[in-house]
Design an enzyme around this catalytic site. Structure first.
Site, PDB file in Angstrom:
ATOM      1  N   TYR A  31      12.078  -8.278   2.749  1.00 14.10           N
ATOM      2  CA  TYR A  31      11.062  -7.226   2.647  1.00 14.10           C
ATOM      3  C   TYR A  31      11.332  -6.351   1.418  1.00 14.10           C
ATOM      4  O   TYR A  31      10.420  -6.020   0.646  1.00 14.10           O
ATOM      5  CB  TYR A  31      11.057  -6.402   3.931  1.00 14.10           C
ATOM      6  CG  TYR A  31       9.977  -5.354   4.005  1.00 14.10           C
ATOM      7  CD1 TYR A  31       8.632  -5.705   3.998  1.00 14.10           C
ATOM      8  CD2 TYR A  31      10.301  -4.000   4.104  1.00 14.10           C
ATOM      9  CE1 TYR A  31       7.635  -4.735   4.063  1.00 14.10           C
ATOM     10  CE2 TYR A  31       9.318  -3.027   4.181  1.00 14.10           C
ATOM     11  CZ  TYR A  31       7.989  -3.408   4.156  1.00 14.10           C
ATOM     12  OH  TYR A  31       7.005  -2.441   4.229  1.00 14.10           O
ATOM     13  N   SER A  87       6.372   0.928  -0.100  1.00 11.03           N
ATOM     14  CA  SER A  87       7.354   1.261   0.945  1.00 11.03           C
ATOM     15  C   SER A  87       8.543   1.905   0.266  1.00 11.03           C
ATOM     16  O   SER A  87       8.783   1.671  -0.924  1.00 11.03           O
ATOM     17  CB  SER A  87       7.812  -0.018   1.654  1.00 11.03           C
ATOM     18  OG  SER A  87       8.923   0.238   2.499  1.00 11.03           O
TER      19      SER A  87
HETATM   20  C1  8X3 Z   1       8.570   0.412   5.991  1.00 10.96           C
HETATM   21  C2  8X3 Z   1       9.802   1.179   5.756  1.00 10.96           C
HETATM   22  O1  8X3 Z   1      12.294   1.261   6.274  1.00 10.96           O
HETATM   23  O2  8X3 Z   1      11.041  -0.423   7.452  1.00 10.96           O
HETATM   24  O3  8X3 Z   1       7.939   0.023   4.833  1.00 10.96           O
HETATM   25  O4  8X3 Z   1      11.515  -0.688   5.121  1.00 10.96           O
HETATM   26  S1  8X3 Z   1      11.216   0.284   6.170  1.00 10.96           S
END
Ligand code: 8X3
Length: 257
Positions: A155, A142
């Site tokens: 994340y 990502s």
């Molecule tokens: C997804 C991109 O911007 O939501 O992996 O982190 S973001």
């Protein structure tokens, strides 16, 4: 269970029940692979595999379970053809809380799936990839793997850790016939990524893409996976960052009102 079409190479795709994983499974079957589509949701996998036809095998698999991943490796071995491609796609985000209010449970889930899940599957399948003499591991990272953003904490941390795993692996297996590719997508509009992040809140999920003329779609990433996987084997695309044209950076998104 051996494959009839002898020596058709196998590609394993995790998280294949929807989004980028499903699109990648379809695309790789079109590229001539026998696709092993792995995910937790058996019903969705069954639909996908039926649609793809004889060039796909469904494996219900939870990448947070050692036993489940061992069973996946067993199924691949039983197919009896070379495993030349692993697409570590399973992963996801939960929540958009600031670090100060970070949910341990959400962070744990994101670490388990994105990082330890990638580790578990990679470890289990690396011997077969190496034995094929021409293996490729493509991990879907990502832009969060290299850019922190407010609310992204768990994340961002997990994706940074996943990219560390990928980079370390590439160093460790140099000289072996397995290339290690990372594809880092920015804004990709799929059915479930944002919906999962916001626990099913459709309004919040839709707001992520509001006014963005053409976010990336799952097929765009599947196309890039196929490209990376079908280069001559000495060509290793270490890391490829891909965003929609409307997203110049994590925070710089053009929205039409
Ligand atoms: C997804 C991109 O911007 O939501 O992996 O982190 S973001």
């Amino acid at each position: 269970m051996g494959l009839d079409r002898s020596m058709q190479n196998i590609a394993v795709v995790t998280g294949a029940s929807s989004g980028i994983g499903a699109a990648t499974a379809r695309r790789l079957a079109g590229e001539g692979f026998h696709v092993v589509a792995a995910a937790r949701r058996a019903d969705r996998l069954a639909t996908l595999v039926k649609e793809i036809g004889p060039h796909a095998t469904a494996v219900t698999c939870d990448i947070t379970s050692d036993d489940s991943v061992a069973a996946l490796a067993g199924t691949v071995a039983e197919l009896g053809a070379p495993l030349t491609l692993l697409v570590n796609n399973a992963g996801g985000a939960r929540g958009l809380d600031p670090v100060a209010a970070g949910s341990i449970e959400d962070w744990q889930w994101m670490y388990d799936v994105n990082v330890l899940g990638t580790l578990r599957v990679t470890k289990a399948l690396l011997p077969a990839l190496e034995a094929s003499g021409a293996g490729t591991i493509v991990t879907i990272g990502s832009t969060a793997a290299f850019t922190p953003y407010e609310g992204g904490g768990g994340y961002v941390a997990a994706k940074h850790a996943q990219t560390a795993l990928v980079g370390t692996l590439r160093l460790e297996i140099v000289g072996k016939p397995v290339r290690v590719v990372e594809i880092d997508p920015g804004m990709v509009q799929t059915d479930e990524f944002s919906l999962n992040r916001f626990a099913g809140d459709r309004e919040r999920a839709d707001a992520v893409y509001a006014g963005v003329k053409e976010p990336l779609v799952a097929d765009d990433i599947a196309d890039i996976v196929a490209f990376a996987a079908t280069r001559p084997h000495h060509v290793n695309i270490d890391r490829l960052v891909v965003r929609p044209i409307a997203q110049a950076a994590q925070h710089k998104v053009h929205r039409e009102r």
